[in-house]
Each structure stands twice: as structure tokens, then as C-alpha cells.
Design a protein around this motif. Structure first.
Motif, mmCIF file in Angstrom:
data_model
loop_
_atom_site.group_PDB
_atom_site.id
_atom_site.type_symbol
_atom_site.label_atom_id
_atom_site.label_comp_id
_atom_site.label_asym_id
_atom_site.label_seq_id
_atom_site.Cartn_x
_atom_site.Cartn_y
_atom_site.Cartn_z
ATOM 1 N N ILE A 87 15.305 -13.157 64.519
ATOM 2 C CA ILE A 87 14.051 -13.872 64.279
ATOM 3 C C ILE A 87 13.198 -13.011 63.363
ATOM 4 N N CYS B 68 18.126 -10.498 74.773
ATOM 5 C CA CYS B 68 17.053 -10.445 73.765
ATOM 6 C C CYS B 68 16.674 -8.989 73.518
ATOM 7 N N VAL C 69 7.644 -16.686 72.907
ATOM 8 C CA VAL C 69 8.631 -17.760 72.949
ATOM 9 C C VAL C 69 9.203 -17.851 74.362
ATOM 10 N N GLY D 95 10.845 -22.134 62.871
ATOM 11 C CA GLY D 95 10.363 -21.353 63.992
ATOM 12 C C GLY D 95 11.328 -21.439 65.166
ATOM 13 N N VAL D 96 10.834 -21.045 66.327
ATOM 14 C CA VAL D 96 11.653 -21.059 67.535
ATOM 15 C C VAL D 96 10.879 -21.782 68.637
ATOM 16 N N ARG D 97 11.524 -22.784 69.260
ATOM 17 C CA ARG D 97 10.882 -23.492 70.376
ATOM 18 C C ARG D 97 11.156 -22.788 71.688
ATOM 19 N N SER D 98 12.402 -22.353 71.870
ATOM 20 C CA SER D 98 12.739 -21.678 73.120
ATOM 21 C C SER D 98 14.059 -20.949 72.978
ATOM 22 N N LYS E 275 15.422 -24.543 67.912
ATOM 23 C CA LYS E 275 14.374 -24.639 66.898
ATOM 24 C C LYS E 275 13.406 -25.771 67.260
ATOM 25 N N ARG F 84 11.988 -15.275 75.987
ATOM 26 C CA ARG F 84 12.067 -14.036 75.213
ATOM 27 C C ARG F 84 12.435 -12.818 76.065
ATOM 28 N N PRO G 128 7.106 -12.738 69.508
ATOM 29 C CA PRO G 128 6.330 -13.966 69.677
ATOM 30 C C PRO G 128 6.454 -14.507 71.105
ATOM 31 N N LEU H 80 19.573 -20.617 71.070
ATOM 32 C CA LEU H 80 18.185 -20.626 70.607
ATOM 33 C C LEU H 80 17.902 -22.031 70.090
#
Length: 829
Positions: free
Chosen positions: A153, A128, A120, A211-214, A228, A123, A118, A226
Motif C-alpha cells: 500500500i 500486515c 483500514v 484506495g483500500v476498503r478493508s 478495494k 490493518r 491508514p 485486500l
């Protein structure tokens, strides 16, 4: 001229395959088996030949690349580490990144898929990863050496495999899933809730509907956390993306082949693309509007393409998407549809079991099913999808289809991975004279991929009149009972010696714990000594029973439930000082729950110093001998049940067996100790003792059978000795005495002949084995706390000894701690 485009002599056909994963391997293997005489050139981007991606995670737990790699058929030109960059459809040639050109008459695209990452922020930071190849796993392992925590994730099948891998590498592991529950493509919300309970019980933290914000970097530029969408920051030095896949269709797009609106190379039923010289198979292909990501459909596509290349009539018309797997020790299965006019549901949040069958509106046809925590019905019921139910739905949830499972019609699919029907298996058995499961695998491929259909293959062999062997697993041709005799007679003391002399390969999670139990039953060393430790199941590895929040229980032995005030005070002090939850168990012991793994040695040091020893609540061994107060206190008692219970528990303590053992002694016929629900139970009579065997108060309750009446105490003990040793010697792995007795040829009468009449002439040997156990017994926990090497395993984090697991938290209820977990939601339809 018909087929003028393929006018070349087939012995001179130039076949080029782009991609060398499992699907490409199946294609060239099928062509080789069917006598393809042309040339085959295969290009693979990875620096190694195709390997088993289904078993990819096992690479991190010790399997070598060679163990996973598929053999390349003779005559195939394989070019690894080479990427095809372009396809010239006019001149029928492909170009590689090295600038080479390779002509083709027929081209097969097996380019697979790429992990979806995604968009993000962060990423691309160091730390990662995706979870796709052996190189990916090597990189994750390297990064985990200096990491505390990791996040996956994606909570689907591959995401949970990745989470298990991070957990195995010693990381505090979180899973983030955007759906409202885990594995949304395989299970419904109820099944996802039960699955979540299992996984959180292993110490993983689950975030669903999230989800993931950053992804944030630390001062060194590497991942440090990480974030949220709600602002919560999760500590992480390793982030693994497992959020789905996207078809690798860039070559097809660039050369003008038709692709789907959302990706995937469009193919017809023959697996041909819009260019009849080019085929596409596997995860890059869009067949009837669908990209298939399971091994079974991809294998079928490869076989269809092979048939068509050889001018056969095969067609791909869809595939069975059923799945059976074991994730983090939890059985999960799904077959057929995940909806229906009617459904029958069983849910046990406490036991962690969820089963649901979907049936037609007339309640006659099975449409599908979901199983979590117990996939027992899967093998028997999956072939009945779309067919009449073989029994009452409520019965099928617990017993599967029973014997009806081998009465399937010939067109019923038994192996979904390789599209093998019952009829094809029966034909192979008859035509080839097959006598074992391995023969069926060799002839039909059934059972060679995920292995979930192997029990069904055995049933079909039996139904065909074949005397099926009782091999423990693929690594040993012997049954557990035969291995027991081999270890006993040959004096074998290690698994390595046993498999080197009497097996093949390196062993598996079936044979290793079974052999560990045999070695322990015969007194071949402490279970945490050297190689023995690596063979054990999770509970035995830490000499404690793991609980749902990742903590452990401590259960000291209290023979017969009798305890002095001083010892009772010690237990209370230990519970108070370590902040443990305390409970009187149903087996007259005190359970101390909530201990972290690094606390276990200190807790047991206090208990051992006070005279306690291991209660073996974690082992496949004798648990307890329960008792009523008997003639000492009760006005109805006719014998001293407490005294006998204590004597029996001390005699059989630490006795390792195929499954756990429970016993009870009742002082009279009123049966207050519930002796007839135990593996061996004793009820007092005016003349002595009645001995009952084969009881079970568990998932499938069974009353014990009367083996002998009015025995003296000496005769009673001798008979129990022989019963237990004969059971340990002859039972299958994980077989309770109830099932063992039901399956014993000749049943109870035969058992009496063997252990009371010595019909086999082995009673003296059974007696000697028991005496050896009694005379050599050593408390496992005392031996552990006295051995610095054994104590090194008791840490929450391998790379941070002494640091407690920060994910473990409690709340208070009724003045005691309890795990702080998200409650399971029970839904009704």
C-alpha cells in the motif's frame, strides 16, 4: 555572562542522543571527527547499532546485518534496545523504560519517524507489516515462505522498494497508490506512466488512483485478501504498508517543546528546539515548516547541530531534494523544481524513456528536470539548477551537459547527500594530493551515500589533471580489461576465487555480471552452472528476454536468415501449440513472444529436437549476422553474402562480450543488409570483401568505419576474429564497439596496427582464443534441457512449481495475442 547556560568546561559536557539511526550516527561521527571531548551517551530502541537504511532492501538479497551496520566511534556509550520514556527539562535528565535516569548538558533528539498506517479495517491482522527496520524485513521474509501473493500500500520510493522485495521473495505482487501515478513526489504524470510501464513489464500489478476498503482474514485469522473501494478483492497473504511517515515527536510533546500543527519538533536554523539545551535532527525535526525525509538533508542537519554544539556558526537553510535511484532495474531521477515557465520533454513509451527539463521564461536558466528510464543527464545537469543552461535544452536531454559539467562554478553542489560542493572537492584534491575517487570520498564524504555523483567526481579529477584509475567498482581496483587478463592468465574459473584473490567484499550488481561475461567469454563453463547462475542478469538467468508483461521471448538461431520449409513448419507448430505471438524480426529471425517461464524448457525441447539452437537474443553476445540474398539470387550481387553470413554466425555464435554484437553481410555496394550500422559489417566488392567496424544502429546511431578493403575470405575471417577478441579483451563493461572504438587511443589506425600488423605481439593469442571458442561451443539451451538441476529454476513461483502466473493475461489483435496492459498516456503541455 554570555553563554552562562553553557558554562561547563566543554571537556566535561554530557551529551545525550535519543535515537540511533543514520542521522544520529552522522552527528556523533561529525563530533568525533572535530575533536569533541565531552561524554556521549546514545539510546537506541532497536537491538542493534545504526545501519544503512538506504540499502535496507539489499538485506533480503544477501547482505548481512554486519555489512549494513555503521561503526560506533570510540568513547561513545551506546545503549541499544533501550527506549527513552520522558525528558525532565528542569533537571536536565532523561528517563528510560528500564527506570534509569541519564543527566545531560545538551540533548539531541534523533527519534526519526514512524510509518503511517491508514485506519483500514484489518490493518492489525497477522500478515500486515511496515517496511522500516531489519526486524520488519525478517518478519516479512518469514511470512512470505507460506504465501502466494502480497500487496504494498503506497507507490512511492519506499513502497516500490518493498514491492521489489516481495517480488524477490517469489510473491505475486500488487502495488496500490492513491495518487494518479507512481512516485508522485519525484516524477510528474508522464514520468509516472513510463515508470508504470517498466514495472508492469516485470510482472507486478499496479493500481493507481486506488484506495483500500478493508483487509480480510481467512479461517486461520491471518490476512487472505485486500478489498478495494470498488469491491475488487486482491489475493494476498502479505500486506506491507508504505503510505508515508509521521515524525516521532511524542517525547517533545510530553515535555512541552514546541511542535508543528501537523507534527514535527520545531527547530531554528541551528537545529535548536524551543529549549536551547535541546536539538532535534532528522525526520523528527520541523525545519522552516518542513520535515525532510531524504538522507542528504538529514545528514546536513546532523552536521549543523554538531557545529553548533561546538559553538560553530553553521546554519540549516534548506537542502537539495534531488534524487537519483534505480528501482526494479529502472533509473529514476529528479532535480530542482518540477515546474517552470517553459519545458522541453522527450517521451518514448516503447523504449520506456521519459525526460523533461524545466527552464525559465527567457529560456536561459535551468530550473529542474525529471528522468525515467535513462538518468544519464542527471549527474551533469543537477549542479546547473538555478544557473545558465550549458547548452541547448534539446541537446542536454540526450547528452547531459557533456564536458561543461566539469566547468561548474565552485559553489555548485556535486554531492547532495552530503552537501559537498565542487570547490570543496577541488580544494581537497589540491591540498591532499588526491589521486582517486576513494580519496575524495574519504576526505569530503562525497559519493559515500547513494553514489550517484561518483561519475562527476571522476570528471573533476580528470579536469584537475589527475590520471584517474579505471577500477570496475569498489570491489575491484582493476578495470574490466585488467580483470579479463587476470582471469585468462591465472586460469580463474569462479567469481569467488577472483574476488578472494584480487578484490574485496562480496561483489555488486556491477562486477558480478561483468565477471560472469568474462568467464563466459573464456569458456569457463555453462552460465547456469553452480555459482555462475547467481552472477547473471535477469535475461541470462532464464536464457530468454523478459518482455513488458513478465513473459519471455524465444528466438531460435536462423543463420543468415536461411531456413528450410521443415524447420519453418516446426516454428509454426510450436507457436500454435503454446499460443505464442510470432513476428519476423529486423534481423531475419522469427521471434516467438508470450512464453511463461515454466513453458520455456518444453518449447526449447521441441526446437532443439528439430535442430534449432539458442539465438542468444537475451545475452551480451553475438545476436545475428544479417544478409541480403547476394550473388546466388540477386542480379547485382558480386559475392555470396548468404553463405558468408551463415559461416560467420556459426563461427561466432555464443561468443560472450562486454555488450551485444550485431553484424551483416551485403552482397554489393547497394547495401541491402545495412552492414554499416553494425558492430562489424561486410560489403562485397569485385575483389573480395570490405570490412567495417564500430557501427551502431541503436540509441545513438553511428556508421561503421572502413578497417580494411578487398580482403579474401580467409583474411576477412582472421581479421574479424582478432577484432572481436581484442574488443572483448579491452572494452569496458556494457561498452558497445562504437563507443569502444571512439575511446580507443589512436583510434582506427591503432586498431589496424594491433590486429593486422601485430604491433603488440598478441595476434597469435587472439587467434588461439577464438579457435578455442569455436571448438568448444555448446548450445546453452540444449545443455539446459539435458540437466535436471538447471531446469529447476524455470518456475513462476518458487513455492508452487508448475503453477502459471495468474497475473499474465492477453487479448487478441490481428489474430494474435498481445499483452493486456493499461496503455501509457502521452500528454503534451
Amino acid at each position: 555572562m554570555k553563554d552562562r547556560e553553557r558554562m561547563e568546561d566543554r571537556t566535561r559536557m554530557r551529551l545525550v542522543v535519543v535515537g540511533h539511526g543514520p542521522t544520529a550516527h552522522r552527528l556523533i561521527e561529525t563530533l568525533d571527527a572535530r575533536g569533541f571531548d565531552g561524554t556521549v551517551t546514545v539510546f537506541g530502541e532497536e537491538p542493534r547499532p545504526a545501519y544503512d537504511r538506504v540499502a535496507l532492501t539489499s538485506y533480503l538479497s544477501g547482505k548481512s546485518v554486519e555489512d549494513l551496520t555503521y561503526p560506533v566511534p570510540d568513547g561513545v556509550t551506546l545503549r541499544t534496545g533501550v527506549r527513552v520514556t520522558a525528558i525532565d527539562r528542569v533537571n536536565r535528565a532523561v528517563t528510560t523504560d528500564a527506570g534509569d535516569s541519564e543527566p545531560y548538558d545538551v540533548l539531541v533528539l534523533a527519534t526519526g519517524s514512524a510509518p503511517f498506517v491508514p485506519p483500514v479495517p484489518g490493518r492489525d491482522l497477522p500478515g500486515c507489516f511496515v517496511y522500516r527496520t531489519i526486524d520488519d524485513l525478517d518478519a516479512i521474509r518469514d511470512a512470505s515462505r507460506d504465501a502466494r501473493a502480497g500487496v504494498v500500500i503506497g507507490g512511492g520510493l519506499l513502497g516500490l522498494e518493498a514491492a521489489d522485495a516481495l517480488r524477490g521473495l517469489g510473491l505475486d505482487t500488487h502495488v496500490i497508490e492513491m495518487s494518479g501515478w507512481l512516485m508522485p513526489r519525484q516524477v510528474d504524470e508522464g514520468g509516472g506512466s513510463v515508470l508504470r510501464g517498466h514495472i508492469e513489464g516485470l510482472g507486478l500489478t499496479i493500481h493507481t488512483g486506488a484506495g483500500v476498503r478493508s483487509i480480510e482474514a481467512g479461517p486461520d485469522g491471518r490476512v487472505t485478501s485486500l478489498v478495494k473501494p470498488d469491491g475488487e478483492a486482491i489475493d494476498a497473504q502479505v500486506v506491507v504498508f508504505s503510505a508515508g511517515i509521521r515524525p516521532r515527536d511524542e517525547l517533545a510533546r510530553a515535555c512541552g517543546l514546541e511542535v508543528g500543527e501537523r507534527g514535527g519538533i520545531v527547530v531554528d536554523a541551528s537545529m535548536r528546539t524551543s529549549d536551547e539545551r535541546i536539538y532535534a535532527i532528522g525526520e523528527c525535526a520541523l525545519a522552516a515548516g518542513m520535515v525532510y525525509g531524504l538522507v542528504g538533508p538529514c545528514n546536513t542537519q546532523a552536521e549543523v547541530a554538531a557545529e553548533r554544539i561546538l559553538d560553530g556558526p553553521a546554519a540549516f537553510t534548506g537542502a537539495d531534494m534531488s534524487t537519483k535511484l534505480k528501482l526494479l532495474g529502472v533509473e529514476v531521477a529528479q532535480f530542482g523544481a518540477m515546474s517552470g515557465a517553459l519545458d522541453v520533454t522527450y517521451m518514448d513509451p516503447v523504449g520506456g524513456v521519459y525526460k523533461r527539463l524545466f527552464i525559465s521564461d527567457d529560456a536561459k536558466t535551468l530550473l529542474g528536470g525529471i528522468c525515467v528510464g535513462d538518468a544519464g543527464p542527471y549527474n551533469a545537469l543537477r549542479p546547473f539548477v538555478g544557473k545558465p543552461l550549458p547548452g541547448a535544452p534539446s541537446d542536454l536531454l540526450f547528452a547531459g551537459a557533456g564536458k561543461a559539467s566539469v566547468d561548474l562554478p565552485d559553489d555548485a553542489q556535486v554531492c547532495s547527500c552530503n552537501n559537498v560542493t565542487k570547490g570543496r572537492i577541488c580544494e581537497a584534491i589540491a591540498d591532499k594530493g588526491l589521486t582517486d575517487v576513494q580519496g575524495i570520498k574519504d576526505c569530503t564524504r562525497a559519493g559515500t551515500t547513494c553514489g550517484s555523483c561518483v561519475p562527476m567526481l571522476k570528471q573533476i579529477l580528470v579536469k584537475s589533471g589527475v590520471d584517474v584509475g579505471k577500477a570496475l567498482c569498489e570491489h575491484f581496483p582493476h578495470s574490466r580489461a585488467e580483470l579479463f587478463d587476470i582471469v585468462n592468465v591465472r586460469g580463474i574459473t569462479t567469481f569467488s576465487q577472483l574476488i578472494a584473490e584480487h578484490g574485496i567484499g562480496r561483489g555488486c550488481d556491477i562486477c558480478k555480471p561483468a565477471v560472469a561475461s568474462i568467464l563466459a567469454s573464456l569458456g569457463r563453463g555453462h552460465i547456469l552452472d553452480g555459482e555462475q547462475a547467481a552472477l547473471q542478469d535477469t535475461n541470462d538467468q532464464f536464457l530468454a528476454n523478459i518482455q513488458k508483461n513478465g513473459t519471455y521471448s524465444v528466438v531460435p538461431r536462423i543463420p543468415g536468415g536461411e531456413i528450410t520449409p521443415d524447420k519453418l513448419i516446426v516454428i509454426g507448430e510450436v507457436a500454435r501449440d503454446f499460443g505464442l505471438y510470432t513476428k519476423i524480426t529486423g534481423a531475419q529471425r522469427i521471434d516467438l513472444l508470450g512464453a511463461r517461464v515454466e513453458q520455456l524448457p518444453a518449447i526449447w525441447r521441441r526446437l532443439v529436437d528439430a535442430g534449432f539452437e539458442s539465438g542468444h537474443a537475451y545475452g551480451k553476445a553475438l545476436r545475428t549476422v544479417k544478409s541480403c540474398v547476394g550473388s546466388t539470387w540477386c542480379r547485382y550481387g558480386v559475392q555470396d553474402s548468404v553463405g558468408l553470413a551463415i559461416a560467420l554466425e556459426l563461427r561466432y555464435r555464443g561468443l560472450r562480450s562486454p555488450h551485444k554484437l550485431k553484424s551483416a553481410v551485403s552482397g554489393c555496394a547497394r547495401e541491402c543488409a545495412e552492414a554499416r550500422s553494425k558492430d562489424f559489417g561486410i560489403i562485397a566488392t569485385e575483389q573480395g570483401w570490405n570490412l567495417y567496424v564500430g557501427g551502431n544502429g541503436g540509441f545513438k546511431p553511428r556508421h561503421a568505419d572502413l578497417l580494411a578493403s578487398d580482403l579474401s575470405t580467409d583474411d576477412l575471417v582472421k581479421t574479424i576474429d582478432r577484432f572481436l577478441m581484442f574488443y572483448i579483451r579491452t572494452a569496458d563493461r556494457l561498452q558497445r564497439t562504437a563507443a569502444w572504438l571512439e575511446n580507443l587511443d589512436g583510434g582506427l589506425d591503432y586498431l589496424r596496427e594491433v590486429i593486422m600488423e601485430d604491433s603488440l605481439g598478441i595476434c597469435a593469442e587472439l587467434d588461439a582464443q577464438m579457435e578455442r571458442h569455436v571448438s568448444t561451443y555448446v548450445d546453452e539451451w540444449r545443455a539446459t534441457i539435458e540437466d535436471p538441476d538447471k531446469l529447476r529454476r524455470f518456475v513462476s513461483f518458487v513455492n508452487a512449481p508448475g503453477v502459471p502466473d495468474p497475473s499474465i493475461s492477453f487479448e487478441t489483435e490481428r489474430d494474435q495475442i498481445k499483452p493486456m496492459l493499461i496503455p501509457l498516456e502521452v500528454t503534451r503541455r
